[in-house]
Structure formats: structure tokens, C-alpha cells
Design a protein around this motif. Sequence first.
Motif, mmCIF file in Angstrom:
data_model
loop_
_atom_site.group_PDB
_atom_site.id
_atom_site.type_symbol
_atom_site.label_atom_id
_atom_site.label_comp_id
_atom_site.label_asym_id
_atom_site.label_seq_id
_atom_site.Cartn_x
_atom_site.Cartn_y
_atom_site.Cartn_z
ATOM 1 N N VAL A 164 1.563 -21.058 12.915
ATOM 2 C CA VAL A 164 1.642 -21.251 14.366
ATOM 3 C C VAL A 164 2.764 -22.195 14.775
ATOM 4 C CG1 VAL A 164 -0.801 -20.760 14.689
ATOM 5 C CG2 VAL A 164 -0.053 -23.139 14.440
ATOM 6 N N ASN A 165 3.441 -22.805 13.788
ATOM 7 C CA ASN A 165 4.473 -23.788 14.123
ATOM 8 C C ASN A 165 5.890 -23.393 13.729
ATOM 9 O OD1 ASN A 165 3.301 -26.324 15.351
ATOM 10 N ND2 ASN A 165 1.935 -26.087 13.590
ATOM 11 N N HIS A 166 6.062 -22.560 12.716
ATOM 12 C CA HIS A 166 7.419 -22.267 12.259
ATOM 13 C C HIS A 166 7.431 -20.961 11.468
ATOM 14 C CE1 HIS A 166 6.105 -23.492 8.273
ATOM 15 N NE2 HIS A 166 5.734 -24.663 8.754
ATOM 16 N N ARG A 167 8.597 -20.538 11.090
ATOM 17 C CA ARG A 167 8.768 -19.267 10.381
ATOM 18 C C ARG A 167 8.037 -19.294 9.040
ATOM 19 N NH1 ARG A 167 14.228 -15.776 10.374
ATOM 20 N NH2 ARG A 167 13.221 -15.234 12.351
ATOM 21 N N THR A 168 7.356 -18.201 8.757
ATOM 22 C CA THR A 168 6.586 -18.054 7.524
ATOM 23 C C THR A 168 6.841 -16.673 6.943
ATOM 24 O OG1 THR A 168 4.826 -19.504 8.384
ATOM 25 C CG2 THR A 168 4.276 -18.099 6.508
ATOM 26 N N SER A 169 7.076 -16.621 5.631
ATOM 27 C CA SER A 169 7.188 -15.346 4.916
ATOM 28 C C SER A 169 6.208 -15.376 3.748
ATOM 29 C CB SER A 169 8.619 -15.117 4.414
ATOM 30 O OG SER A 169 9.527 -14.977 5.485
ATOM 31 N N TYR A 170 6.013 -14.204 3.138
ATOM 32 C CA TYR A 170 5.082 -14.114 2.020
ATOM 33 C C TYR A 170 5.735 -13.426 0.826
ATOM 34 C CZ TYR A 170 1.629 -15.366 5.516
ATOM 35 O OH TYR A 170 0.949 -16.018 6.507
ATOM 36 N N TRP A 171 5.347 -13.887 -0.356
ATOM 37 C CA TRP A 171 5.798 -13.305 -1.613
ATOM 38 C C TRP A 171 4.586 -12.740 -2.342
ATOM 39 C CZ3 TRP A 171 8.538 -10.873 -4.871
ATOM 40 C CH2 TRP A 171 8.360 -10.982 -6.250
ATOM 41 N N VAL A 172 4.672 -11.449 -2.690
ATOM 42 C CA VAL A 172 3.590 -10.752 -3.384
ATOM 43 C C VAL A 172 4.166 -10.155 -4.674
ATOM 44 C CG1 VAL A 172 1.931 -8.850 -3.273
ATOM 45 C CG2 VAL A 172 2.410 -10.219 -1.221
ATOM 46 N N PRO A 173 3.900 -10.762 -5.833
ATOM 47 C CA PRO A 173 4.483 -10.262 -7.076
ATOM 48 C C PRO A 173 3.852 -8.981 -7.607
ATOM 49 C CG PRO A 173 3.085 -12.160 -7.513
ATOM 50 C CD PRO A 173 3.174 -12.026 -6.022
ATOM 51 N N ARG A 174 2.655 -8.628 -7.107
ATOM 52 C CA ARG A 174 1.978 -7.402 -7.544
ATOM 53 C C ARG A 174 1.512 -6.639 -6.303
ATOM 54 N NH1 ARG A 174 4.027 -9.181 -11.346
ATOM 55 N NH2 ARG A 174 3.229 -9.597 -13.440
ATOM 56 N N HIS A 175 2.364 -5.793 -5.794
ATOM 57 C CA HIS A 175 2.043 -5.006 -4.604
ATOM 58 C C HIS A 175 0.963 -3.991 -4.968
ATOM 59 C CE1 HIS A 175 3.839 -3.006 -0.788
ATOM 60 N NE2 HIS A 175 2.656 -2.463 -1.025
ATOM 61 N N SER A 176 -0.202 -4.098 -4.331
ATOM 62 C CA SER A 176 -1.297 -3.180 -4.627
ATOM 63 C C SER A 176 -2.238 -3.117 -3.433
ATOM 64 C CB SER A 176 -2.078 -3.632 -5.870
ATOM 65 O OG SER A 176 -2.871 -4.766 -5.566
ATOM 66 N N THR A 177 -3.142 -2.147 -3.464
ATOM 67 C CA THR A 177 -4.123 -2.005 -2.385
ATOM 68 C C THR A 177 -5.109 -3.163 -2.342
ATOM 69 O OG1 THR A 177 -5.461 -0.619 -3.866
ATOM 70 C CG2 THR A 177 -3.970 0.511 -2.327
ATOM 71 N N ARG A 178 -5.204 -3.927 -3.403
ATOM 72 C CA ARG A 178 -6.075 -5.101 -3.405
ATOM 73 C C ARG A 178 -5.454 -6.254 -2.621
ATOM 74 N NH1 ARG A 178 -8.039 -6.538 -9.361
ATOM 75 N NH2 ARG A 178 -9.209 -8.070 -8.120
ATOM 76 N N VAL A 179 -4.131 -6.253 -2.501
ATOM 77 C CA VAL A 179 -3.429 -7.323 -1.794
ATOM 78 C C VAL A 179 -3.031 -6.889 -0.388
ATOM 79 C CG1 VAL A 179 -1.457 -8.899 -1.847
ATOM 80 C CG2 VAL A 179 -2.568 -8.221 -3.983
ATOM 81 N N LEU A 180 -2.440 -5.713 -0.253
ATOM 82 C CA LEU A 180 -2.056 -5.170 1.052
ATOM 83 C C LEU A 180 -3.251 -4.411 1.606
ATOM 84 C CD1 LEU A 180 0.942 -5.582 2.098
ATOM 85 C CD2 LEU A 180 0.673 -5.848 -0.366
ATOM 86 N N VAL A 181 -4.091 -5.125 2.386
ATOM 87 C CA VAL A 181 -5.400 -4.617 2.786
ATOM 88 C C VAL A 181 -5.444 -4.306 4.281
ATOM 89 C CG1 VAL A 181 -6.607 -5.799 0.914
ATOM 90 C CG2 VAL A 181 -6.282 -6.975 3.111
ATOM 91 N N GLU A 182 -6.408 -3.464 4.649
ATOM 92 C CA GLU A 182 -6.585 -3.117 6.064
ATOM 93 C C GLU A 182 -6.912 -4.351 6.900
ATOM 94 O OE1 GLU A 182 -6.686 -0.986 9.488
ATOM 95 O OE2 GLU A 182 -6.209 -0.109 7.539
#
Length: 237
Positions: A123-141
Motif C-alpha cells: 500500500v506504500n510503494h512498488r512491489t513485485s514478486y518472484w516465483v521460482p516454481r510457476h505452478s497451479t499451487r502458486v498461481l491460484v484463483e
Amino acid sequence: MSDITRAEVCVAACADLFLGAGETLASPMGLIPSLGAKLARLTTEPDLLLSDGEAFLLTPESTVEGWLPYRKVFDVVAHGRRHVVMGANQVDRFGNQNISAIGDHARPTRQLLGFRGAPGNTVNHRTSYWVPRHSTRVLVEAVDVVSGVGYDRAAGPFHDVHRVVTNLAVLDFDTPDHSMRVVSVHPGVSVDEVQKQTSFPLVVQDVTETRLPTDEELELIRTRLDPRSKRDREVPQ
């Protein structure tokens, strides 16, 4: 240089997260984001500030060049001159992030880190994310617990979830409803593969291939920043 690895592509993609940052405090969490921030400092963003996360500002070679005690970091957070690259156990289509718990909040099946600084970061500044194992367990609905705040819950003018870099692709939220979009796929990866490893429909338009590191960048990664190739353990070829 030849034989560019997937890990090196990810390092360059993380470096590109900081394009145009100028004199901003970079707070990368994890090996690949840290290499990316250091690479950006050595190439496109010489004014980028790197912290050891405790008390000092460092050069890419870890030489102390300034003092930033932990209590002062909160001033930087509040003023927005920071870009944090966090990990994520779960990320959903609107950029909500979970690093707290898996399962129902009342009776989680797995306890994780907790909320940490994720709400304040997002809510205060730019944020990005790093996901070393792209999968349906991480990228969720939908995430089980909201740690970092996504676009469907955002409040305030400083909310800025920038990008998600994974071992397969680069994604952002530059769509009318701020749902996740495929910006680029890494060499050797198809859009279909990225979609198959994601639990929700991705926005697919004008997808490019993630750029390869330049010869200069490869030299820096291989000889100065990570001569022991620890990057390849985090993102196997």
C-alpha cells in the motif's frame, strides 16, 4: 556468449524490474531477485540503493557505502522510495499475495512466515514478486490469506503491484480490470505451458519472448555476481 541458462534469463528479467527506478531503495528477497538488483545497479540503474536488510547500504560486491538502520527503513517505506521484490507461496489473478498460511484461516493446514511487511509494502510503494516454481499451487484463483494487497482490494494512491517474474514468464497487471497478463514467456516456453501451470485464465495479448541477457550482463553474472552458479540451483536448466 552462448549457452544462456533459464536462471540467467530470470536474473535479467529481475534487473528489468528496476528500469527507471533512479535513487530508490531496492529490497530484493531471494537469490535471483538479489542478483537482478545488483545487475541493474551495475548497468542501467547506477543510483539504485542496495541494503543488507539490517543496517548498511552496500555496493553490488557487498562493500559498505552507507548506513540505513532498520528503524529508518520505515521512513523510506512511508515515503514510497522503495521497490521490494518478495516471494509468494500464492499469488492470485489480481496480485494478492500469501506468505502467511495455507488452508482455511481458522484452521490452516500449514503455517508460513506470517504477514511480515507485505501489507505495508503493497500500500506504500512498488512491489513485485518472484516465483521460482510457476505452478497451479502458486498461481491460484484466490489466495487463502491476503498478505500482500492486490488490485481488487487496493486502497490509496500509492498501491503499485508491478510485475511477477517466474521461471516460465514475466507477468503484470496492465489490463482494464488489473487482472494478470502475460508480458513475455522465457525462451523455450510457450504461452500454453504458462497457462497450463496457472489456475486462472491469463490475459494474453501481444506476448513477446523475454529478452536474453547481453554479453556484458552475462559477464557480470558469471564472473562478479555469482561465480559459483548458485542461480542454477534455484532455477534448474
